[in-house]
Design a protein around this motif. Structure first.
Motif, PDB file in Angstrom:
ATOM      1  N   THR A  13       0.613  -1.208  -0.048  1.00 43.08           N
ATOM      2  CA  THR A  13      -0.086  -0.022   0.020  1.00 43.08           C
ATOM      3  C   THR A  13       0.745   1.200  -0.030  1.00 43.08           C
ATOM      4  N   GLY A  14       2.375   1.125   0.344  1.00 43.11           N
ATOM      5  CA  GLY A  14       3.018   2.410   0.376  1.00 43.11           C
ATOM      6  C   GLY A  14       2.739   3.148   1.604  1.00 43.11           C
ATOM      7  N   VAL A  15       2.010   2.497   2.880  1.00 40.89           N
ATOM      8  CA  VAL A  15       2.064   3.078   4.056  1.00 40.89           C
ATOM      9  C   VAL A  15       3.323   2.847   4.731  1.00 40.89           C
ATOM     10  N   ASP A  16       3.872   3.824   5.593  1.00 41.09           N
ATOM     11  CA  ASP A  16       4.852   3.662   6.373  1.00 41.09           C
ATOM     12  C   ASP A  16       4.684   2.584   7.555  1.00 41.09           C
ATOM     13  N   LYS A  17       5.570   1.486   7.629  1.00 43.00           N
ATOM     14  CA  LYS A  17       5.912   0.556   8.662  1.00 43.00           C
ATOM     15  C   LYS A  17       5.648   1.242  10.142  1.00 43.00           C
ATOM     16  N   VAL A  18       6.388   2.259  10.355  1.00 43.95           N
ATOM     17  CA  VAL A  18       6.210   2.861  11.472  1.00 43.95           C
ATOM     18  C   VAL A  18       4.895   3.421  11.881  1.00 43.95           C
ATOM     19  N   LEU A  19       4.104   3.840  10.926  1.00 40.88           N
ATOM     20  CA  LEU A  19       2.703   4.415  11.020  1.00 40.88           C
ATOM     21  C   LEU A  19       1.918   3.157  11.430  1.00 40.88           C
ATOM     22  N   ILE A  20       1.930   2.087  10.760  1.00 42.95           N
ATOM     23  CA  ILE A  20       1.291   0.804  11.101  1.00 42.95           C
ATOM     24  C   ILE A  20       1.461   0.464  12.571  1.00 42.95           C
ATOM     25  N   LEU A  21       2.847   0.342  12.606  1.00 40.44           N
ATOM     26  CA  LEU A  21       2.978  -0.043  14.151  1.00 40.44           C
ATOM     27  C   LEU A  21       2.371   0.977  15.102  1.00 40.44           C
ATOM     28  N   SER A  22       2.593   2.163  14.861  1.00 49.76           N
ATOM     29  CA  SER A  22       2.143   3.215  15.977  1.00 49.76           C
ATOM     30  C   SER A  22       0.490   3.095  16.108  1.00 49.76           C
ATOM     31  N   VAL A  23      -0.109   2.852  14.808  1.00 50.27           N
ATOM     32  CA  VAL A  23      -1.651   2.652  14.921  1.00 50.27           C
ATOM     33  C   VAL A  23      -2.034   1.535  15.810  1.00 50.27           C
ATOM     34  N   ILE A  24      -1.357   0.407  15.440  1.00 54.62           N
ATOM     35  CA  ILE A  24      -1.675  -0.929  16.269  1.00 54.62           C
ATOM     36  C   ILE A  24      -1.380  -0.661  17.752  1.00 54.62           C
ATOM     37  N   HIS A  25      -0.353  -0.089  18.186  1.00 55.31           N
ATOM     38  CA  HIS A  25       0.090   0.138  19.273  1.00 55.31           C
ATOM     39  C   HIS A  25      -0.953   1.215  20.138  1.00 55.31           C
ATOM     40  N   ALA A  26      -1.336   2.131  19.558  1.00 57.74           N
ATOM     41  CA  ALA A  26      -2.273   2.893  20.179  1.00 57.74           C
ATOM     42  C   ALA A  26      -3.645   2.358  20.236  1.00 57.74           C
ATOM     43  N   GLU A  27      -3.956   1.397  19.138  1.00 56.09           N
ATOM     44  CA  GLU A  27      -5.570   0.890  19.133  1.00 56.09           C
ATOM     45  C   GLU A  27      -5.632  -0.053  20.021  1.00 56.09           C
ATOM     46  N   SER A  28      -4.729  -1.070  19.862  1.00 59.28           N
ATOM     47  CA  SER A  28      -5.089  -2.262  20.569  1.00 59.28           C
ATOM     48  C   SER A  28      -3.891  -2.997  21.687  1.00 59.28           C
ATOM     49  N   GLY A  29      -2.847  -2.072  21.467  1.00 61.60           N
ATOM     50  CA  GLY A  29      -1.602  -2.474  22.313  1.00 61.60           C
ATOM     51  C   GLY A  29      -1.234  -3.982  21.643  1.00 61.60           C
ATOM     52  N   PHE A  30      -1.419  -4.386  20.563  1.00 59.34           N
ATOM     53  CA  PHE A  30      -0.926  -5.675  19.982  1.00 59.34           C
ATOM     54  C   PHE A  30      -1.855  -6.738  20.318  1.00 59.34           C
ATOM     55  N   ASP A  31      -3.111  -6.573  20.639  1.00 64.16           N
ATOM     56  CA  ASP A  31      -4.071  -7.598  21.271  1.00 64.16           C
ATOM     57  C   ASP A  31      -5.005  -7.820  20.059  1.00 64.16           C
ATOM     58  N   PRO A  32      -4.683  -8.945  19.501  1.00 64.35           N
ATOM     59  CA  PRO A  32      -5.587  -9.255  18.158  1.00 64.35           C
ATOM     60  C   PRO A  32      -7.139  -9.378  18.676  1.00 64.35           C
ATOM     61  N   GLU A  33      -7.291  -9.622  20.187  1.00 60.36           N
ATOM     62  CA  GLU A  33      -9.000  -9.844  20.460  1.00 60.36           C
ATOM     63  C   GLU A  33      -9.309  -8.817  20.979  1.00 60.36           C
ATOM     64  N   ALA A  34      -8.739  -7.563  20.739  1.00 59.38           N
ATOM     65  CA  ALA A  34      -9.265  -6.259  21.566  1.00 59.38           C
ATOM     66  C   ALA A  34     -10.659  -5.791  20.927  1.00 59.38           C
ATOM     67  N   VAL A  35     -11.286  -5.377  21.636  1.00 58.75           N
ATOM     68  CA  VAL A  35     -12.986  -4.821  21.261  1.00 58.75           C
ATOM     69  C   VAL A  35     -13.050  -3.458  22.214  1.00 58.75           C
ATOM     70  N   SER A  36     -13.431  -2.438  21.325  1.00 58.26           N
ATOM     71  CA  SER A  36     -13.628  -1.250  21.859  1.00 58.26           C
ATOM     72  C   SER A  36     -14.855  -0.886  22.336  1.00 58.26           C
ATOM     73  N   ALA A  37     -15.211  -0.010  23.010  1.00 56.81           N
ATOM     74  CA  ALA A  37     -16.699   0.410  23.475  1.00 56.81           C
ATOM     75  C   ALA A  37     -17.634   0.527  22.395  1.00 56.81           C
ATOM     76  N   ALA A  38     -17.271   0.999  21.370  1.00 52.96           N
ATOM     77  CA  ALA A  38     -17.895   1.192  20.031  1.00 52.96           C
ATOM     78  C   ALA A  38     -17.873  -0.234  18.996  1.00 52.96           C
ATOM     79  N   ASP A  39     -17.292  -1.249  19.628  1.00 53.69           N
ATOM     80  CA  ASP A  39     -17.259  -2.417  19.072  1.00 53.69           C
ATOM     81  C   ASP A  39     -16.357  -2.468  17.711  1.00 53.69           C
ATOM     82  N   ALA A  40     -15.190  -1.730  17.709  1.00 56.97           N
ATOM     83  CA  ALA A  40     -14.217  -1.727  16.919  1.00 56.97           C
ATOM     84  C   ALA A  40     -13.325  -2.959  17.415  1.00 56.97           C
TER      85      ALA A  40
END
Length: 186
Positions: A48-75
């Motif tokens: 996709t051309g998206v920076d690896k560091v950006l992807i890592l940062s989003v994953i870290h902020a969104e789920s802390g690398f927990d593949p089973e994470a579910v947010s209050a908004a059901d994300a």
């Protein structure tokens, strides 16, 4: 004699400082700011051309690398994709067998989230704006851009939602930390 003792103490203090720095860097890099699922991150970054560091940062902020994470908004999943966004992305990617449960699969989450970051990067010229849209939605960000209080018709000048503003700052900080900790790898 006193000079020799002072010199030994300085040497010991310097050695201790180096050991502490290395220990802190190891701890920060392996526990606090890990790299997981790197093969998928690299694969979809190249696709996709998206920076690896950006992807890592989003994953870290969104789920802390927990593949089973579910947010209050059901994300769900690593990149916290909600139901409507998941349906939109799966249609764009031609995923005929998509269900929301597939977001728990790390590769699927990274593929879809990275594609969505790329898509938002195409909609908005600034990364900060694309990140605001990842958090608040592209429709809302377009409204902010159109508003004279927060945009100039073409650019987002101010993020009016504290949650979204905080989110963007969180991602930007994580990018700096990941680049510092993994400068040789990323």
């Amino acid at each position: 004699m006193k000079k020799r003792i002072r010199k030994k103490r300085r040497g010991a203090a310097f050695s201790l400082a180096i050991i502490l720095i290395v220990a802190f860097a190891w701890y920060a890099g392996t526990v606090v700011f890990p790299i997981r699922y790197f093969d998928y991150i690299e694969k979809y970054s190249l696709e996709t051309g998206v920076d690896k560091v950006l992807i890592l940062s989003v994953i870290h902020a969104e789920s802390g690398f927990d593949p089973e994470a579910v947010s209050a908004a059901d994300a769900r999943g690593l990149m916290q994709i909600n139901e409507s966004t998941g349906k939109f992305i799966s249609q764009k990617l031609g995923m005929e067998d998509y269900t929301q449960e597939k977001l728990y699969d790390p590769e699927t989450s990274i593929r879809m989230g990275t594609w969505y970051l790329s898509y938002l990067g195409g909609l908005f010229s600034a990364e900060r704006t694309a990140l605001a849209a990842y958090n608040a939605g592209p429709g809302r960000v377009r409204e902010w851009i159109a508003s004279p209080d927060t945009g100039d018709g073409e650019n987002l000048l101010q993020i009016p939602y504290a949650e979204t503003s905080s989110y963007v700052k969180k991602i930007e900080l994580r990018k700096k930390i990941y680049r510092l900790l993994y400068f040789w790898k990323l």
